[in-house]
Design a protein around this motif. Structure first.
Motif, mmCIF file in Angstrom:
data_model
loop_
_atom_site.group_PDB
_atom_site.id
_atom_site.type_symbol
_atom_site.label_atom_id
_atom_site.label_comp_id
_atom_site.label_asym_id
_atom_site.label_seq_id
_atom_site.Cartn_x
_atom_site.Cartn_y
_atom_site.Cartn_z
ATOM 1 N N ALA A 1 -13.542 -3.521 13.021
ATOM 2 C CA ALA A 1 -12.819 -3.051 11.840
ATOM 3 C C ALA A 1 -11.493 -2.409 12.237
ATOM 4 N N VAL A 2 -11.483 -1.691 13.362
ATOM 5 C CA VAL A 2 -10.241 -1.080 13.858
ATOM 6 C C VAL A 2 -9.199 -2.166 14.132
ATOM 7 N N ILE A 3 -9.607 -3.224 14.845
ATOM 8 C CA ILE A 3 -8.689 -4.313 15.181
ATOM 9 C C ILE A 3 -8.236 -5.053 13.925
ATOM 10 N N ASN A 4 -9.185 -5.349 13.034
ATOM 11 C CA ASN A 4 -8.836 -6.061 11.801
ATOM 12 C C ASN A 4 -7.857 -5.255 10.957
ATOM 13 N N PHE A 5 -8.065 -3.949 10.919
ATOM 14 C CA PHE A 5 -7.175 -3.080 10.149
ATOM 15 C C PHE A 5 -5.761 -3.133 10.717
ATOM 16 N N LEU A 6 -5.650 -3.032 12.023
ATOM 17 C CA LEU A 6 -4.331 -3.065 12.659
ATOM 18 C C LEU A 6 -3.690 -4.453 12.560
ATOM 19 N N ASN A 7 -4.514 -5.488 12.460
ATOM 20 C CA ASN A 7 -4.010 -6.853 12.396
ATOM 21 C C ASN A 7 -3.113 -7.087 11.184
ATOM 22 N N TYR A 8 -3.353 -6.344 10.119
ATOM 23 C CA TYR A 8 -2.583 -6.556 8.902
ATOM 24 C C TYR A 8 -1.137 -6.066 9.020
ATOM 25 N N PHE A 9 -0.816 -5.382 10.130
ATOM 26 C CA PHE A 9 0.558 -4.970 10.364
ATOM 27 C C PHE A 9 1.290 -5.952 11.280
ATOM 28 N N SER A 10 0.624 -7.037 11.656
ATOM 29 C CA SER A 10 1.129 -7.857 12.754
ATOM 30 C C SER A 10 2.214 -8.861 12.379
ATOM 31 N N ASP A 11 2.332 -9.259 11.095
ATOM 32 C CA ASP A 11 3.409 -10.221 10.796
ATOM 33 C C ASP A 11 4.050 -10.016 9.427
ATOM 34 N N VAL A 12 3.725 -8.898 8.778
ATOM 35 C CA VAL A 12 4.251 -8.546 7.444
ATOM 36 C C VAL A 12 4.290 -9.744 6.490
ATOM 37 N N GLY A 13 3.291 -10.615 6.577
ATOM 38 C CA GLY A 13 3.148 -11.723 5.636
ATOM 39 C C GLY A 13 4.043 -12.924 5.895
ATOM 40 N N LEU A 14 4.727 -12.956 7.033
ATOM 41 C CA LEU A 14 5.669 -14.048 7.287
ATOM 42 C C LEU A 14 4.968 -15.393 7.470
ATOM 43 N N ALA A 15 3.811 -15.401 8.114
ATOM 44 C CA ALA A 15 3.083 -16.662 8.312
ATOM 45 C C ALA A 15 2.664 -17.254 6.969
ATOM 46 N N ALA A 16 2.152 -16.414 6.064
ATOM 47 C CA ALA A 16 1.765 -16.898 4.739
ATOM 48 C C ALA A 16 2.982 -17.395 3.966
ATOM 49 N N ALA A 17 4.116 -16.731 4.153
ATOM 50 C CA ALA A 17 5.346 -17.151 3.482
ATOM 51 C C ALA A 17 5.797 -18.527 3.970
ATOM 52 N N LEU A 18 5.597 -18.803 5.255
ATOM 53 C CA LEU A 18 5.936 -20.124 5.789
ATOM 54 C C LEU A 18 5.059 -21.210 5.165
ATOM 55 N N VAL A 19 3.786 -20.896 4.934
ATOM 56 C CA VAL A 19 2.871 -21.865 4.319
ATOM 57 C C VAL A 19 3.255 -22.107 2.862
ATOM 58 N N GLN A 20 3.583 -21.024 2.150
ATOM 59 C CA GLN A 20 3.859 -21.120 0.720
ATOM 60 C C GLN A 20 5.234 -21.703 0.412
ATOM 61 N N LYS A 21 6.155 -21.623 1.361
ATOM 62 C CA LYS A 21 7.531 -22.062 1.149
ATOM 63 C C LYS A 21 7.591 -23.534 0.726
ATOM 64 N N LYS A 22 8.351 -23.820 -0.353
ATOM 65 C CA LYS A 22 8.434 -25.187 -0.855
ATOM 66 C C LYS A 22 9.179 -26.100 0.117
ATOM 67 N N GLU A 23 10.296 -25.594 0.707
ATOM 68 C CA GLU A 23 11.068 -26.396 1.640
ATOM 69 C C GLU A 23 10.427 -26.387 3.021
ATOM 70 N N ASN A 24 10.738 -27.427 3.786
ATOM 71 C CA ASN A 24 10.251 -27.494 5.155
ATOM 72 C C ASN A 24 10.892 -26.368 5.975
ATOM 73 N N PRO A 25 10.113 -25.475 6.608
ATOM 74 C CA PRO A 25 10.707 -24.362 7.354
ATOM 75 C C PRO A 25 11.539 -24.845 8.527
ATOM 76 N N SER A 26 12.663 -24.171 8.756
ATOM 77 C CA SER A 26 13.542 -24.520 9.862
ATOM 78 C C SER A 26 13.025 -23.917 11.160
ATOM 79 N N GLU A 27 13.620 -24.352 12.285
ATOM 80 C CA GLU A 27 13.249 -23.796 13.580
ATOM 81 C C GLU A 27 13.593 -22.316 13.642
ATOM 82 N N ALA A 28 14.675 -21.924 12.947
ATOM 83 C CA ALA A 28 15.044 -20.501 12.887
ATOM 84 C C ALA A 28 13.973 -19.699 12.170
#
Length: 493
Positions: A63-90
Motif C-alpha cells: 500500500a505504501v508503494i502503491n500510494f507513492l506510485n500515484y505521484f510518478s507521472d502526474v497522469g501523463l501516460a493516461a493522457a498519451l492514451v486518451q490523446k486523439k492525435e498520434n503522440p509525437s516523439e517529443a
C-alpha cells in the motif's frame, strides 16, 4: 483501407477499434484463464503456508508503494492514451523524463521514511528488505510505461498482456516455492524482484522503444490538460484505497489487516479475471468512439453486462461456499475469522462490477471533472465510515464500511446515464436476477447435503446449470448467439 477513420489524425479506424476491442476482450479473457487458475492455486498454497501476519505486512508495504506510485507521472501516460492525435516523439520523451525524475524523488523519500515505517508498523529486517525490493520493482515498472502506452494506443492487447501473464507466472511460482520451503516474508521479496525484471525485458522485446530524455513545454501543456485532472482522480483513489489500508494498519495491526486482505483478495478474484481485462480494452476503445454515440451506448451496455454476467454469480457462490471450503481443509481453519468480512467486501465488489466501467466511460469521453467529484464522494465516505467502524467492530466493521461505500455507487449510475443512455436493465438487472435464483437454490441444497468435497462439487454444478437456464430464459437466444460470435472472433484473422 479498413473502414472510415474517426478523424484524419487517428491511427486506426472505427471499424478496427470495434474489431480489436471485441477480440481483445474475448482473447485476453481466454488466454488469462489459466493465469487466474494459477493464481487461485497459488493463493491456496499461500493461505496454508503463510499466516495473517505475513499477509498483513506485505499488504501494508504494498500500500505504501502503491500510494507513492500515484505521484510518478502526474497522469501523463493516461493522457498519451486518451490523446486523439498520434503522440509525437517529443510527447513520449518528455513524459518519460518527467516520470523518471518523479520516480527517483519518490524512492529517495521512501528511503528517508524507512525508520518511520519500521517503527509504525513493527517491521523487522525482513520487512525492511521487502520494502526496498518493492521500491526497486517500482523503478522497473516505470521504465515500462512508454512501450505500454504505444501498445495500448494501437489496441495491441495481446502483446500488452503477454508480459503481464509471464510476470504473474514467475511471481506466483517463486512465491509458492519459497513459502513452502519456509522462507516466510522473504518469499515476497524474491518474487517481487524477479517478476519486475522479467516483465521489463519482455515488454521491450515486444514493443521496442529507445528511451530518451526531452522537455517540451508545449507537449506538457497539452498532456496536462487531461493528465492532471486524471491523476488527481487516481490520487483520490490511492487515498481511498491504499491510504485507508495504512490507517487501518495502525487500527487493526498487521494480523487484522491480514484477515481483511485475505477477504479482499478472494472477493476480488472475479473482478481481476472478468473486469480488469474488459476495462483495459474499453478505455482506449471508448476514447475512439467519442463521436459515435450509438456505438458507444451499445458498447457500454454490452461491456457492463459481460462483467456483471460473470462477476455476480462468482461472488455469490464464493460467499455461500467459503465456510464449507474452510471446514473441509484443516490448514485453512485460521482464516475462519475472515468469513464475515468476505461477505461484506463482496457487496462492494459487486457494485464495482457495474460502476467501474462507468467511471472508465466518463474518463474516456473527457468528463474527467465528473469522475473527480465521484472520487471525492467515495473518498469521503471511505474515510468517514471505515476507520470508525474498524475502531468499533474490528475487521468485520471495516469490511462493513467497504460495503456501505459500494452501495453509494448507485449515484455513479444515475450520473453516467445523463451522458450515455446505456440500458441498466440489460446490463445489470438481468444478471442480478439470475444470480439471485442461483443463490437461492445453492442455499437450499447446502442445508440438505452433508459437508464434503462431493457435495461441494454438486453445489457448484447445480449452481452453474440453474444460472445458465435462468439467464437464457431472461435474455433468450441472443446469449447463445453472443457465445458463437465470441468464438468466431477468437479464430478470425
Amino acid at each position: 483501407m479498413e473502414g472510415e477513420h474517426l478523424d484524419p489524425t487517428a491511427e486506426i479506424s472505427l471499424e478496427t477499434v470495434k474489431k480489436r476491442s471485441v477480440k481483445g476482450v474475448v482473447i485476453l479473457t481466454g488466454r488469462t484463464f489459466f493465469l487466474q487458475i494459477l493464481g487461485v492455486v497459488a493463493v491456496g498454497f499461500l493461505a496454508a503456508y503463510l499466516g495473517p501476519l505475513e499477509w498483513g505486512v506485505f499488504a501494508i508495504l504494498n500500500a505504501v508503494i502503491n500510494f507513492l506510485n500515484y505521484f510518478s507521472d502526474v497522469g501523463l501516460a493516461a493522457a498519451l492514451v486518451q490523446k486523439k492525435e498520434n503522440p509525437s516523439e517529443a510527447d513520449l520523451k518528455t513524459t518519460f523524463f518527467v516520470q523518471e525524475a518523479l520516480v527517483f524523488v519518490i524512492i529517495g523519500v521512501l528511503v528517508a521514511l524507512t525508520p518511520f515505517f519500521t517503527s509504525k508498523f513493527a517491521l523487522g529486517s525482513d520487512g525492511v528488505i521487502l520494502l526496498y525490493a518493492l521500491a526497486f520493482s517500482f523503478l522497473l515498472s516505470s521504465l515500462k510505461s512508454i512501450p505500454s502506452v504505444l501498445l495500448e494506443r494501437k489496441l495491441e492487447f495481446i502483446k500488452l498482456t503477454f508480459p503481464q501473464i509471464v510476470e504473474q507466472v514467475v511471481y506466483y511460482v517463486v512465491l509458492v516455492v519459497f513459502a513452502v520451503k519456509g522462507f516466510g516474508l522473504v518469499s515476497f521479496t524474491y518474487a517481487v524482484v524477479l517478476r519486475s525484471i522479467v516483465g521489463l525485458v519482455l515488454i521491450y522485446i515486444l514493443q521496442p522503444w529507445k528511451p530518451g530524455l526531452a522537455f517540451s513545454t508545449q507537449s506538457l501543456k497539452g498532456l496536462f490538460r487531461f493528465g492532471v485532472p486524471y491523476q488527481v482522480n487516481t490520487f483520490l483513489a490511492a487515498v481511498k484505497d491504499d491510504g485507508i489500508t495504512l490507517i487501518l494498519g495502525t487500527i487493526l495491526g498487521p494480523v487484522g489487516i491480514g484477515y481483511l486482505v485475505f477477504a479482499q483478495k478472494f472477493a476480488r478474484y472475479p473482478l481481476t479475471f472478468f473486469m480488469d481485462t474488459v476495462t483495459r480494452v474499453t478505455f482506449p476503445a471508448f476514447s475512439r468512439m467519442q463521436e459515435s454515440k450509438e456505438s458507444l451506448e451499445r458498447s457500454v451496455t454490452r461491456s457492463i453486462f459481460f462483467i456483471c454476467f460473470l462477476v455476480f454469480p462468482s461472488l455469490a457462490a464464493m460467499v455461500i461456499l467459503a465456510p464449507s471450503v474452510i471446514s473441509l481443509i484443516p490448514k485453512y481453519a485460521k482464516w475462519a475469522p475472515a468469513l464475515t468480512a468476505l461477505a461484506f467486501v463482496s457487496i462492494n465488489f459487486a457494485f464495482a462490477a457495474a460502476t467501474t466501467q462507468l467511471t472508465n466511460l466518463l474518463n474516456a469521453v473527457g468528463k474527467i471533472k465528473i469522475t473527480f467529484y465521484l472520487m471525492i464522494m467515495w473518498t469521503a465516505l471511505t474515510w468517514i465510515f471505515i476507520p470508525f467502524l474498524a475502531k468499533t467492530y474490528g475487521v468485520d466493521g471495516a469490511a462493513a464500511g467497504y460495503a456501505i461505500v459500494g452501495v453509494s455507487s448507485i449515484i455513479a449510475i444515475i450520473v453516467a446515464k445523463r451522458y450515455v443512455n446505456f440500458s441498466l436493465s440489460d446490463s445489470v438487472v438481468k444478471p442480478l436476477l439470475g444470480t439471485s435464483a442461483m443463490a437461492a437454490v445453492i442455499l437450499i441444497l447446502k442445508n440438505i447435503l452433508p459437508v464434503s468435497f462431493y457435495s461441494l462439487s454438486i453445489l457448484i454444478i447445480v449452481g452453474l446449470v440453474v444460472y445458465g437456464v435462468v439467464m437464457v430464459g431472461l435474455i433468450g437466444a441472443s446469449l447463445i448467439e453472443d457465445v458463437k460470435k465470441s468464438t468466431k472472433t477468437i479464430f478470425s484473422k
